[in-house]
Scaffold this motif. Sequence first.
Motif, PDB file in Angstrom:
ATOM      1  N   ARG A  90       0.781  -1.287  -0.099  1.00 21.32           N
ATOM      2  CA  ARG A  90       0.061   0.046   0.023  1.00 21.32           C
ATOM      3  C   ARG A  90       0.840   1.289  -0.111  1.00 21.32           C
ATOM      4  N   GLU A  91       2.040   1.277   0.560  1.00 15.89           N
ATOM      5  CA  GLU A  91       2.943   2.381   0.828  1.00 15.89           C
ATOM      6  C   GLU A  91       3.533   2.697  -0.899  1.00 15.89           C
ATOM      7  N   GLU A  92       3.929   1.514  -1.321  1.00 14.96           N
ATOM      8  CA  GLU A  92       4.373   1.773  -2.599  1.00 14.96           C
ATOM      9  C   GLU A  92       3.255   2.127  -3.482  1.00 14.96           C
ATOM     10  N   ALA A  93       2.111   1.958  -3.412  1.00 17.88           N
ATOM     11  CA  ALA A  93       1.063   2.051  -4.264  1.00 17.88           C
ATOM     12  C   ALA A  93       0.803   3.864  -4.080  1.00 17.88           C
ATOM     13  N   GLU A  94       0.866   4.069  -2.804  1.00 15.43           N
ATOM     14  CA  GLU A  94       0.494   5.622  -2.179  1.00 15.43           C
ATOM     15  C   GLU A  94       1.698   6.507  -2.906  1.00 15.43           C
ATOM     16  N   ASN A  95       3.078   5.652  -3.083  1.00 14.73           N
ATOM     17  CA  ASN A  95       3.935   6.619  -3.725  1.00 14.73           C
ATOM     18  C   ASN A  95       3.672   6.638  -5.286  1.00 14.73           C
ATOM     19  N   ARG A  96       3.202   5.729  -5.895  1.00 16.65           N
ATOM     20  CA  ARG A  96       2.860   5.687  -7.462  1.00 16.65           C
ATOM     21  C   ARG A  96       1.693   6.867  -7.638  1.00 16.65           C
ATOM     22  N   LEU A  97       0.875   6.812  -6.483  1.00 18.29           N
ATOM     23  CA  LEU A  97      -0.263   7.760  -6.763  1.00 18.29           C
ATOM     24  C   LEU A  97       0.134   9.290  -6.542  1.00 18.29           C
TER      25      LEU A  97
END
Length: 247
Positions: free
Chosen positions: A125-132
């Motif tokens: 989720r943290e990685e996805a938030e960074n991409r977002l």
Amino acid sequence: MKAAPEAQLRLLDLQELDTTLDRLAHRRRGLPELAEIAKVEERIGGVADALVAAQTEISDIDREQKKAEQDVDQVRARAERDQKRLDSGQVSSARDLENLQSEIASLNKRQSDLEEIVLEVMERREEAENRLRAVETDKEAADKELAELAERRDAAYQEIDGQAELTRTARSGVSGDVPDDLLKLYEKLREQHRGVAAAALLRGQCQGCHLQLNTVELNAIRAAAKDEVVRCEECRRILVRTPESGL
């Protein structure tokens, strides 16, 4: 067709104004900002898709995390319940005691495994938030660039439209000096000849098709009455005689 020489000369003024209007319209259609805006809008479309994909990914991960955390809570609650039974001394049978201890150990192992899954989901989720955030930054930059390009385009439109309005006002005054029948012919020829209907005869050359008239054609024009509206034999545009015609 007959028209006073002065009215025929006004056709050249009218043609110049119409050419200016055509040039302004072409410039308006071909502003470099328009091509740049199209590219940025295409980029924004791609960013919008990426934004939806990133938001959907986070939403999916959140559901996955919630499910994993619920599984952990269920296993923890069962392990705590079994531990209370064990600590209370309610289980007297050696076999039941062994089974309960084994179940508690199994539940603790299961809880540990599930907690590892929760941690892994949280990392994703943290990685996805960074991409977002990266996509949102791209969108913000693209939106800003689009706004700047639109501002430049609108400023150019305002300048071009202002010049066009002044030119149309001048054209209205000039066209009033041209007889209706001649004006009608002029407008018809403009449609047929890419906007150029009247051209000056300059030193024996038609300025519409830029071809030199032969001696027979020049003699025919010399013999024509001054109020006769003559046409170029090659391009059929209205040929306007001037002091520089070379007649």
